[in-house]
Enzyme design. Structure first.
Site, short mmCIF file in Angstrom:
data_model
loop_
_atom_site.label_atom_id
_atom_site.label_comp_id
_atom_site.label_asym_id
_atom_site.label_seq_id
_atom_site.Cartn_x
_atom_site.Cartn_y
_atom_site.Cartn_z
N LYS A 167 -44.29 -3.97 -1.43
CA LYS A 167 -43.09 -4.80 -1.57
C LYS A 167 -43.32 -5.68 -2.78
O LYS A 167 -44.46 -5.96 -3.16
CB LYS A 167 -42.93 -5.68 -0.32
CG LYS A 167 -41.54 -6.22 -0.12
CD LYS A 167 -40.66 -5.27 0.68
CE LYS A 167 -39.25 -5.80 0.79
NZ LYS A 167 -38.37 -4.91 1.57
N GLY A 206 -22.85 -7.69 13.64
CA GLY A 206 -22.79 -7.47 12.19
C GLY A 206 -22.20 -6.11 11.86
O GLY A 206 -22.85 -5.09 12.08
N VAL A 207 -20.96 -6.10 11.36
CA VAL A 207 -20.34 -4.82 11.00
C VAL A 207 -20.19 -4.76 9.48
O VAL A 207 -19.10 -4.66 8.93
CB VAL A 207 -19.00 -4.57 11.74
CG1 VAL A 207 -19.25 -3.90 13.06
CG2 VAL A 207 -18.21 -5.87 11.96
N GLY A 208 -21.35 -4.84 8.80
CA GLY A 208 -21.41 -4.70 7.34
C GLY A 208 -21.64 -3.25 6.98
O GLY A 208 -21.13 -2.33 7.65
N ASN A 209 -22.45 -3.01 5.96
CA ASN A 209 -22.67 -1.65 5.48
C ASN A 209 -23.19 -0.72 6.57
O ASN A 209 -22.63 0.34 6.81
CB ASN A 209 -23.69 -1.66 4.33
CG ASN A 209 -23.07 -2.19 3.06
OD1 ASN A 209 -21.89 -1.99 2.81
ND2 ASN A 209 -23.86 -2.89 2.27
N VAL A 210 -24.27 -1.12 7.23
CA VAL A 210 -24.85 -0.26 8.27
C VAL A 210 -24.06 -0.38 9.57
O VAL A 210 -23.71 0.62 10.20
CB VAL A 210 -26.33 -0.63 8.53
CG1 VAL A 210 -26.90 0.22 9.65
CG2 VAL A 210 -27.16 -0.46 7.27
N GLY A 211 -23.77 -1.62 9.99
CA GLY A 211 -23.14 -1.85 11.29
C GLY A 211 -21.79 -1.17 11.43
O GLY A 211 -21.48 -0.60 12.49
P1 NAD Z 1 -24.80 -6.19 5.22
O1 NAD Z 1 -24.98 -7.49 4.53
O2 NAD Z 1 -23.90 -5.16 4.62
O3 NAD Z 1 -24.26 -6.43 6.71
C1 NAD Z 1 -24.66 -7.50 7.51
C2 NAD Z 1 -23.43 -8.00 8.24
O4 NAD Z 1 -23.83 -9.02 9.14
C3 NAD Z 1 -22.39 -8.61 7.28
O5 NAD Z 1 -21.12 -8.07 7.56
C4 NAD Z 1 -22.48 -10.10 7.61
O6 NAD Z 1 -21.23 -10.76 7.42
C5 NAD Z 1 -22.89 -10.08 9.06
N1 NAD Z 1 -23.53 -11.32 9.52
C6 NAD Z 1 -24.28 -12.20 8.80
N2 NAD Z 1 -24.66 -13.23 9.58
C7 NAD Z 1 -24.16 -12.98 10.81
C8 NAD Z 1 -24.22 -13.67 12.06
N3 NAD Z 1 -24.86 -14.84 12.19
N4 NAD Z 1 -23.60 -13.12 13.12
C9 NAD Z 1 -22.94 -11.96 13.00
N5 NAD Z 1 -22.84 -11.27 11.85
C10 NAD Z 1 -23.45 -11.78 10.77
O7 NAD Z 1 -26.28 -5.60 5.43
P2 NAD Z 1 -26.67 -4.11 5.86
O8 NAD Z 1 -27.12 -3.36 4.66
O9 NAD Z 1 -25.62 -3.55 6.74
O10 NAD Z 1 -27.99 -4.39 6.71
C11 NAD Z 1 -27.91 -4.90 8.04
C12 NAD Z 1 -29.31 -5.12 8.61
O11 NAD Z 1 -30.02 -3.88 8.61
C13 NAD Z 1 -30.18 -6.08 7.79
O12 NAD Z 1 -31.02 -6.78 8.67
C14 NAD Z 1 -31.02 -5.14 6.94
O13 NAD Z 1 -32.25 -5.74 6.57
C15 NAD Z 1 -31.24 -4.01 7.89
N6 NAD Z 1 -31.52 -2.73 7.20
C16 NAD Z 1 -30.63 -2.21 6.34
C17 NAD Z 1 -30.91 -1.01 5.70
C18 NAD Z 1 -29.93 -0.38 4.75
O14 NAD Z 1 -30.09 0.80 4.42
N7 NAD Z 1 -28.89 -1.07 4.33
C19 NAD Z 1 -32.13 -0.34 5.96
C20 NAD Z 1 -33.02 -0.90 6.88
C21 NAD Z 1 -32.71 -2.11 7.49
#
Ligand code: NAD
Length: 350
Positions: free
Chosen positions: A80, A185-190
């Protein structure tokens, strides 16, 4: 401060401190273990309050990557890097140039990828200056288009099959039809995960801090929207953290009605003892670095020649890996996280 005796140092092979006066670069690159291959892991840019904080972060995250890649069956080690600074105001071409030089000096022992505070665009910029960058290839999609190096779709797929494995082990069910899932959390992954769950017949409860994300989940997936603090206590089968770390802690565990915790967030347990507490309460925990390995698998395939069918099959292998962990944990009466760590160590320790 001492470094070698820090708990997080944990047998790191190499830790490099990089400084470049002209650009203001201050970075730390950590190679935890390279027995299985070059150390691959994200490059995080963050305005750390202190150098100690930056060191702790990079060492902890680097070690985690060794375990994640080993258990995902990848020929990669764990590493990292962190750049100390504000990504909005301190990032410049000169700073990235200096970071690329540092990567070249390590000669491929560490391979950088996108992380908080860095973007695919930054990685593409670095890739013009060094070969030691990943997560930059535009890949074909189902619809005939391409997507950037973003590994989120692979992470979501791995999390989806991981939830299926947990449902099989804990509820004895092969289908997700009617299974109730709370997605934090319904962002990219959710959101991608929620789409797959919806298509499989699951019922959804969601929360987020951004209204547009919630409106989309409500309109497109019929999800029930709840307040961020209310997500833990929903009467569901599965709690899927996909937002933040440390959400499984002394305050939240007593609220959980779910019998399964399985989601994509990194570092879900505030402390290792919370894994034991979940076990004591009969809640099955899918270790975070196992279920969310789709992203690193995606990045790996990018470097070995992108083969979409092979990538998907590899990500779907998370199902079997988790079933093995659940079975061993049940037989040995140990927390799932401990079993996962032992399996990973058996692969990467010489
Ligand atoms: P993202 O930022 O696209 O999505 C996160 C979502 O969580 C956002 O919509 C944000 O508004 C919401 N959020 C933030 N604080 C919050 C809270 N207190 N309560 C509810 N929702 C909240 O990120 P992502 O890429 O979807 O990643 C999500 C998680 O998965 C992170 O912890 C990341 O480290 C982990 N992760 C992601 C990947 C990847 O490929 N993107 C890989 C491994 C792990």
């Amino acid at each position: 401060m001492s470094v070698f005796s820090l708990r997080d140092f944990a047998d790191h092979e190499q830790v490099v401190f990089v400084s470049d006066d002209a650009s203001g670069l201050k970075a730390i690159i950590a190679v935890h273990n390279s027995n299985l291959g070059p150390a691959l892991g994200g490059c995080r840019m963050w305005p750390y309050a202190s150098e100690e904080e930056a060191i702790h972060d990079v060492l902890r995250l680097s070690r985690g990557m060794t375990y994640k890649s080993a258990l995902a069956g990848l020929k990669l080690g764990g590493g990292k890097s962190v750049i100390i600074g504000n990504p909005r105001t301190d990032k410049s071409p000169a700073l990235l140039d200096a970071f690329a030089r540092a990567l070249n000096n390590l000669n491929g022992r560490y391979i950088a990828a996108e992380d908080s505070g860095t973007s695919v665009a930054d990685m593409k910029y670095l890739a013009e200056r060094t070969a030691h960058v990943a997560g930059i290839v535009d890949k074909p999609t189902d619809g005939g288009g391409t997507r950037s190096g973003d590994p989120s779709p692979a992470t979501a797929l791995g999390t989806f099959v991981g939830i299926k494995a947990a449902v099989k082990a804990q509820l004895g069910r092969d289908s997700l039809d009617g299974v109730r899932v709370a997605v934090q959390g319904v962002g990219n992954v959710g959101f991608d995960l929620a789409q797959q769950l919806h298509a499989a017949g699951a019922k959804l409860w969601v929360t987020d801090i951004h209204q547009d994300n919630l409106s989309r989940a409500e309109a497109e997936l019929g999800a029930v929207v709840v307040a961020p603090d209310a997500i833990y206590a929903q009467d569901v089968d599965v709690f899927a953290p996909c937002a933040l770390g440390a959400v499984i802690n002394d305050q939240t565990i007593p609220q959980l009605k779910a019998r399964i915790v399985a989601g994509a967030s990194n570092n879900q347990l505030a402390e290792a003892r919370h894994g034991s507490e979940l076990m004591r309460r009969g809640i099955l925990y899918a270790p975070d670095y196992v279920i969310n390995a789709g992203g690193i698998i995606d990045v790996y395939y990018e470097r070995t020649g992108f083969d979409r069918a092979a990538l998907l099959a590899h990500v779907e292998g998370i199902y079997g890996t988790l079933l093995e962990i659940f079975e061993r944990a049940s037989t040995e009466q140990r927390p799932t996280g401990e079993v996962a760590d032992a399996l990973a160590e058996a692969r990467f320790k010489r």
